[in-house]
Design a protein around this motif. Structure first.
Motif, PDB file in Angstrom:
ATOM      1  N   GLN A 104      -5.174  -7.494  -3.537  1.00  0.00           N
ATOM      2  CA  GLN A 104      -3.740  -7.386  -3.268  1.00  0.00           C
ATOM      3  C   GLN A 104      -2.875  -7.570  -4.516  1.00  0.00           C
ATOM      4  O   GLN A 104      -1.662  -7.349  -4.470  1.00  0.00           O
ATOM      5  N   ILE A 105      -3.493  -7.966  -5.637  1.00  0.00           N
ATOM      6  CA  ILE A 105      -2.706  -8.184  -6.853  1.00  0.00           C
ATOM      7  C   ILE A 105      -2.142  -6.874  -7.407  1.00  0.00           C
ATOM      8  O   ILE A 105      -0.949  -6.808  -7.751  1.00  0.00           O
ATOM      9  N   PRO A 106      -2.921  -5.791  -7.534  1.00  0.00           N
ATOM     10  CA  PRO A 106      -2.326  -4.546  -8.052  1.00  0.00           C
ATOM     11  C   PRO A 106      -1.144  -4.036  -7.237  1.00  0.00           C
ATOM     12  O   PRO A 106      -0.127  -3.638  -7.829  1.00  0.00           O
ATOM     13  N   PRO A 107      -1.193  -4.023  -5.883  1.00  0.00           N
ATOM     14  CA  PRO A 107       0.005  -3.589  -5.145  1.00  0.00           C
ATOM     15  C   PRO A 107       1.219  -4.477  -5.410  1.00  0.00           C
ATOM     16  O   PRO A 107       2.349  -3.982  -5.471  1.00  0.00           O
ATOM     17  N   LEU A 108       0.998  -5.779  -5.561  1.00  0.00           N
ATOM     18  CA  LEU A 108       2.125  -6.672  -5.848  1.00  0.00           C
ATOM     19  C   LEU A 108       2.736  -6.345  -7.214  1.00  0.00           C
ATOM     20  O   LEU A 108       3.960  -6.272  -7.365  1.00  0.00           O
ATOM     21  N   LEU A 109       1.871  -6.117  -8.210  1.00  0.00           N
ATOM     22  CA  LEU A 109       2.377  -5.774  -9.539  1.00  0.00           C
ATOM     23  C   LEU A 109       3.065  -4.412  -9.531  1.00  0.00           C
ATOM     24  O   LEU A 109       4.014  -4.183 -10.294  1.00  0.00           O
ATOM     25  N   ALA A 110       2.608  -3.503  -8.660  1.00  0.00           N
ATOM     26  CA  ALA A 110       3.286  -2.214  -8.539  1.00  0.00           C
ATOM     27  C   ALA A 110       4.701  -2.394  -7.992  1.00  0.00           C
ATOM     28  O   ALA A 110       5.634  -1.688  -8.404  1.00  0.00           O
ATOM     29  N   GLU A 111       4.889  -3.331  -7.069  1.00  0.00           N
ATOM     30  CA  GLU A 111       6.224  -3.620  -6.559  1.00  0.00           C
ATOM     31  C   GLU A 111       7.106  -4.222  -7.649  1.00  0.00           C
ATOM     32  O   GLU A 111       8.292  -3.909  -7.755  1.00  0.00           O
ATOM     33  N   CYS A 112       6.523  -5.086  -8.478  1.00  0.00           N
ATOM     34  CA  CYS A 112       7.294  -5.635  -9.603  1.00  0.00           C
ATOM     35  C   CYS A 112       7.780  -4.522 -10.510  1.00  0.00           C
ATOM     36  O   CYS A 112       8.944  -4.501 -10.932  1.00  0.00           O
ATOM     37  N   ARG A 113       6.898  -3.578 -10.794  1.00  0.00           N
ATOM     38  CA  ARG A 113       7.271  -2.465 -11.670  1.00  0.00           C
ATOM     39  C   ARG A 113       8.349  -1.600 -11.020  1.00  0.00           C
ATOM     40  O   ARG A 113       9.266  -1.108 -11.693  1.00  0.00           O
TER      41      ARG A 113
END
Length: 269
Positions: free
Chosen positions: A147-156
């Motif tokens: 779930q970390i990559p989707p969260l970082l995608a939201e940050c971006r």
């Protein structure tokens, strides 16, 4: 940049301990901890958080998002940095943590420049390009690895072009340091107490499409930690599914005004 991004890579996931606690349980845990959280917090965590804020270097007039602000120490410091013309927004899983943050902001005189949302960091109810910077301290360690990559995608997604992300985290090294091995061994028996686990911050940032701009190695009572600042390596991607994870979702075009009360947005981080 210190590192060149390698979008799409998932090799950093190897060796990272899983997170088996569901979101609902995490929310209940932090609601229970809210009243005693400041007294129980390791002073080293506050020092590490301060180092992360220094690397981020929030400036006057900026809009800054903090994910997982807890009781609001960093929110108040960020509000001081952005000044009256800036704005700070906090998104947290726990309503009781947000209540503590709201009271701290009011006592510091910053209620007019801090907005709070109870919501899901994987589905931020915030418009694209709304922020100059995103700050997270001791948050990614609580997120299950896929779930970390989707969260970082939201940050971006919520960052404006040229915006920056600051992450403070327990740091997984290879091979793991002695204190990390001891901590992970204890965590297997006490996962509800030792809920954070070390993660390879530089590797996961570069693998998920970020340029690492600065990094500072830290220590929490001998446990390796890291503060890092990164910028998006390329424009936000369309929603995608990562191994074992779910696609990142866009926001709802909403940004809290200064002092707007927390609003429920479903389960989140």
């Amino acid at each position: 940049a210190l590192m060149t991004a390698r979008p799409g890579g998932a090799g950093w996931m190897a060796g990272v301990a899983p997170v088996e606690r569901p979101i609902s349980q995490a929310r209940a845990t932090y609601d229970r901890r809210a009243a005693v959280y400041d007294r129980a917090e390791n002073p080293c965590e506050r020092r590490a958080r301060k180092q992360g804020r220094r690397l981020l270097a929030a400036r006057r007039g900026e809009r800054v998002l903090e994910i997982g602000p807890g009781t609001g120490h960093a929110l108040a410091a960020l509000a001081r940095s952005v000044g009256p013309a800036g704005q700070v927004t906090g998104v947290d899983l726990s309503a009781r943590m947000l209540s503590r943050s709201r009271r701290r902001a009011a006592r510091a005189g910053y209620a007019g420049r801090i907005g709070l949302i109870q919501g899901d960091a994987h589905r931020l109810p915030l418009r694209a390009g709304a922020f100059d910077a995103v700050f997270m301290s001791f948050v990614l360690e609580l997120i299950d690895t896929p779930q970390i990559p989707p969260l970082l995608a939201e940050c971006r997604r919520v960052l404006r072009p040229g915006g920056r992300l600051a992450v403070v985290s327990l740091q997984l090294t290879q091979p793991p340091a002695l204190m990390a091995r001891l901590y992970l061994a204890a965590r297997r028996y006490l996962p509800a107490v030792l809920d954070c686990r070390p993660i390879p911050v530089p590797e996961l940032l570069t693998a998920t499409g970020w340029h690492l701009q600065a990094r500072r190695q830290l220590s929490l009572s001998g446990l390796p930690a890291s503060a890092a600042v990164a910028t998006p390596a390329h424009p936000p991607d369309p929603p995608r599914t990562w191994p074992g994870g779910t696609a990142a979702h866009g926001g709802r075009g909403w940004l809290p005004g200064p002092g707007r009360p927390a609003r429920g947005a479903g389960p989140g981080t």
